[in-house]
Design an enzyme around this catalytic site. Structure first.
Site, PDB file in Angstrom:
ATOM      1  N   ASP A 140      21.503  -3.404  25.664  1.00 19.95           N
ATOM      2  CA  ASP A 140      21.365  -1.879  26.387  1.00 19.95           C
ATOM      3  C   ASP A 140      22.239  -1.799  27.601  1.00 19.95           C
ATOM      4  OD1 ASP A 140      19.855  -3.878  27.381  1.00 19.95           O
ATOM      5  OD2 ASP A 140      18.224  -2.525  27.775  1.00 19.95           O
TER       6      ASP A 140
ATOM      7  N   ASP B  79      30.634   1.888  16.706  1.00 13.90           N
ATOM      8  CA  ASP B  79      30.746   3.291  16.811  1.00 13.90           C
ATOM      9  C   ASP B  79      31.105   3.634  18.184  1.00 13.90           C
ATOM     10  OD1 ASP B  79      30.421   3.380  13.978  1.00 13.90           O
ATOM     11  OD2 ASP B  79      29.117   5.512  14.129  1.00 13.90           O
TER      12      ASP B  79
ATOM     13  N   ASP C 210      27.292  -3.341  14.942  1.00 17.49           N
ATOM     14  CA  ASP C 210      27.350  -2.052  14.117  1.00 17.49           C
ATOM     15  C   ASP C 210      27.476  -0.843  15.002  1.00 17.49           C
ATOM     16  OD1 ASP C 210      27.586  -0.007  11.769  1.00 17.49           O
ATOM     17  OD2 ASP C 210      25.359   0.284  12.200  1.00 17.49           O
TER      18      ASP C 210
ATOM     19  N   LYS D  90      19.490  -9.648  23.011  1.00 14.52           N
ATOM     20  CA  LYS D  90      18.098  -8.980  23.554  1.00 14.52           C
ATOM     21  C   LYS D  90      17.110 -10.047  23.420  1.00 14.52           C
ATOM     22  CE  LYS D  90      16.041  -5.310  24.412  1.00 14.52           C
ATOM     23  NZ  LYS D  90      16.359  -4.326  25.649  1.00 14.52           N
TER      24      LYS D  90
ATOM     25  N   TYR E 147       0.921  -1.348  -0.077  1.00 18.59           N
ATOM     26  CA  TYR E 147      -0.151  -0.137   0.237  1.00 18.59           C
ATOM     27  C   TYR E 147       0.839   1.156  -0.072  1.00 18.59           C
ATOM     28  CZ  TYR E 147      -3.011  -3.621   1.882  1.00 18.59           C
ATOM     29  OH  TYR E 147      -3.644  -4.813   2.057  1.00 18.59           O
TER      30      TYR E 147
HETATM   31  C1  IPM Z   1      29.345   0.071   9.040  1.00 19.97           C
HETATM   32  C2  IPM Z   1      28.479   1.249   8.355  1.00 19.97           C
HETATM   33  C3  IPM Z   1      27.512   0.283   7.240  1.00 19.97           C
HETATM   34  C4  IPM Z   1      26.882  -0.836   8.458  1.00 19.97           C
HETATM   35  C5  IPM Z   1      26.332   0.873   6.568  1.00 19.97           C
HETATM   36  C6  IPM Z   1      27.042   1.960   5.816  1.00 19.97           C
HETATM   37  C7  IPM Z   1      25.569   0.054   6.129  1.00 19.97           C
HETATM   38  O1  IPM Z   1      27.733   1.884   9.279  1.00 19.97           O
HETATM   39  O2  IPM Z   1      30.172  -0.583   8.126  1.00 19.97           O
HETATM   40  O3  IPM Z   1      29.761   0.063  10.100  1.00 19.97           O
HETATM   41  O4  IPM Z   1      25.897  -0.646   9.182  1.00 19.97           O
HETATM   42  O5  IPM Z   1      27.456  -2.017   8.500  1.00 19.97           O
HETATM   43 MN    MN Z   2      28.535   1.563  11.278  1.00 19.48          MN
END
Ligand code: IPM
Ligand code: MN
Ligand code: NAD
Length: 355
Positions: A222, A250, A246, A189, A146
Site C-alpha cells: 500500500d 498498471d 500486476d 504485505k 454449496y
Molecule cells: C496482465 C493481465 C493478466 C494478469 C490478466 C489478463 C490475467 O492483467 O498481463 O497484466 O493479471 O496477469
Molecule cells: Mn495486468
C-alpha cells in the site's frame, strides 16, 4: 542464415491490430543484424476460435507453441466470452507450462510524452518491475462448495514456495547489480498476510546477504502504491508477487510511462527450456477495438524485448531508439497520448525514425 521462429498470437480486440505493427517494426529493425531472419507463425487462437471449437487451442497446441524460439502475444479477452476462459485456457497456463517465472515490466518516462507527473525530467523515472509469474495469488488452487446456495463458499488459496520466491528474488538482484543505481525494493504485505508474505520476506533477507553491493529494502504494497505516484524516481528494480506486480505495473504504466499504450512486458524462462512470451501490459481494449486508434508502442517495445532475448541486441536497441525518436518528434501522437494519430501513423513514425 540464422532463422528464429516466432509464434504470433494476436488474440482479440486491439491485440492483432498492435501486434501487426510490432512485426513490421521488428522486421525492419533486423537490418541491424546480418545473416538473421525472423519467421512469424500466426496462430488464430482467440475468443472467436473458442466460439467455433469450444477450446482456446487445438489438442496439440502446447507442442506447437514449444517448437518456437519465442512467442509474441497481443491480448486476449472479448465481451462475448467470460474472461476466465481465455485467461485460464491460454494466457496463465502458458506462463506456468513454459515456466516463464520472470515477468519483466519496464517503466520509463520518454521525452515528448505528457507524463501526469509533469515536473519529472525525461528519463528520471526508470524502473524495472520483476513480477513473480508462476505461483502466489494466481495459483489455480481452491474450490467452490454449496454452489448456488445462500451458504456458498469459494476458497482461493495463495501458493508461495521457497524455490519460487528465491528464483525471482535472485533474478531481480542480478538485474539490480547490472544497473547504475544498484537499488532493489521488495514489495510485501507481511503485516496482514502472515504466511506467504512472511516467507517472501524471509527469502528476501536471506538472498540479500549475497548482494551486499545492492542497496535493498522492503516496502508494504500500500505504501508502495503511494510512492509509485509520490516519488516514482526513487525506484530502480522492484520485485513483487504475481498479484502485487500486476497491479503495480498498471500504476507504473500510467504515472511513469504516461500511458498503458507504452507499457511493455516479457515473460521469461531464463533457462530457455521453453519459449519466452512477449506482450504489451494492456488488454484487448474492446472499447477502442476496430477503430484503428490503438497505440501500438507497447507492442512494439515488447518486440524490442523479444529481439534482445534472442540475442539481437542491436535491433532491439534500434527499436527502442526509434520509439524514443518518434515520441520526441513533432509527428502526430495517438489519442491516448493526447493526439489524433491512427495506429498505422504511429508505426510510420517509428519506421521513419528507424531510418
Ligand atoms: C496482465 C493481465 C493478466 C494478469 C490478466 C489478463 C490475467 O492483467 O498481463 O497484466 O493479471 O496477469
Ligand atoms: Mn495486468
Ligand atoms: P485494457 O488494458 O484492455 O483497457 C483499459 C483501458 O486502457 C481502456 O480504456 C483502453 O481503451 C485503454 N487502452 C489499453 N490499451 C491501449 C492502447 N494500446 N492504446 C490506447 N488505449 C489503450 O483493460 P480492460 O478494459 O480491463 O480489459 C479488457 C479485456 O482485456 C478483458 O477481457 C481483460 O480480461 C483482457 N486483458 C487481457 C490481457 C492480456 O491478454 N494480457 C491483459 C489485460 C486485460
Amino acid at each position: 542464415m540464422a532463422t528464429f521462429r516466432i509464434a504470433v498470437l494476436g488474440g482479440d480486440g486491439i491485440g492483432p491490430e498492435v501486434i501487426d505493427q510490432a512485426v513490421q517494426v521488428a522486421d525492419t529493425a533486423l537490418r541491424h543484424e546480418t545473416g538473421t531472419r525472423l519467421e512469424w507463425n500466426r496462430l488464430p487462437w482467440n475468443c472467436a476460435y473458442y466460439k467455433q471449437y469450444a477450446a482456446m487451442m487445438p489438442p496439440d497446441g502446447w507442442e506447437i507453441l514449444q517448437k518456437h524460439d519465442a512467442i509474441l502475444f497481443g491480448a486476449i479477452g472479448s465481451p462475448d466470452v467470460p474472461d476466465q476462459i481465455p485467461v485460464h485456457g491460454l494466457l496463465l497456463p502458458m506462463r506456468r507450462k513454459f515456466d516463464q517465472y520472470i515477468n519483466l515490466r519496464p517503466a520509463y518516462n520518454f521525452e515528448g510524452v505528457p507524463c501526469p507527473l509533469r515536473d519529472k525530467a525525461p528519463g528520471s523515472i526508470d524502473m524495472l518491475v520483476y513480477r513473480e509469474n508462476t505461483e502466489g495469488e494466481y495459483a489455480p488452487c481452491g474450490g467452490r462448495l454449496y454452489e448456488g446456495t445462500p451458504h456458498e463458499i469459494a476458497i482461493q488459496t495463495n501458493i508461495f514456495t521457497r524455490r519460487g520466491i528465491e528464483r525471482i528474488m535472485r533474478a531481480a538482484f542480478e538485474a539490480a547489480r547490472k544497473r547504475p543505481r544498484r537499488k532493489l525494493t521488495s514489495i510485501t504485505k507481511s503485516n496482514a498476510q502472515t504466511f506467504g508474505m512472511v516467507l517472501w520476506d524471509e527469502v528476501f533477507r536471506a538472498v540479500r546477504t549475497d548482494y551486499p553491493d545492492v542497496e535493498s529494502s522492503s516496502l508494504l504494497v500500500d505504501a508502495a502504491a503511494m510512492d509509485f505516484v509520490r516519488k516514482p524516481e526513487a525506484f530502480d528494480v522492484v520485485v513483487a508477487s504475481n498479484l502485487f506486480g500486476d497491479i503495480l505495473t498498471d500504476l507504473s504504466a500510467i504515472v511513469s510511462v504516461g500511458s498503458l499504450g507504452l507499457a511493455s512486458s516479457a515473460n521469461i524462462n531464463p533457462e530457455r527450456t521453453y519459449p519466452s512470451l512477449f506482450e504489451p501490459v494492456h488488454g484487448s481494449a474492446p472499447d477502442i477495438a476496430g477503430k484503428g486508434i490503438a497505440n501500438p508502442l507497447a507492442a512494439i517495445l515488447s518486440a524490442a524485448l523479444l529481439l534482445e532475448h534472442l540475442g539481437l541486441a542491436k535491433s532491439g536497441a534500434a527499436v527502442r531508439g526509434a520509439v524514443a525518436g518518434y515520441l520526441k518528434s513533432k509527428r502526430p501522437k495517438p489519442p491516448d497520448l493526447g493526439g489524433t494519430a491512427k495506429t498505422v501513423e504511429v508505426t510510420q513514425g517509428v519506421l521513419a525514425a528507424l531510418g
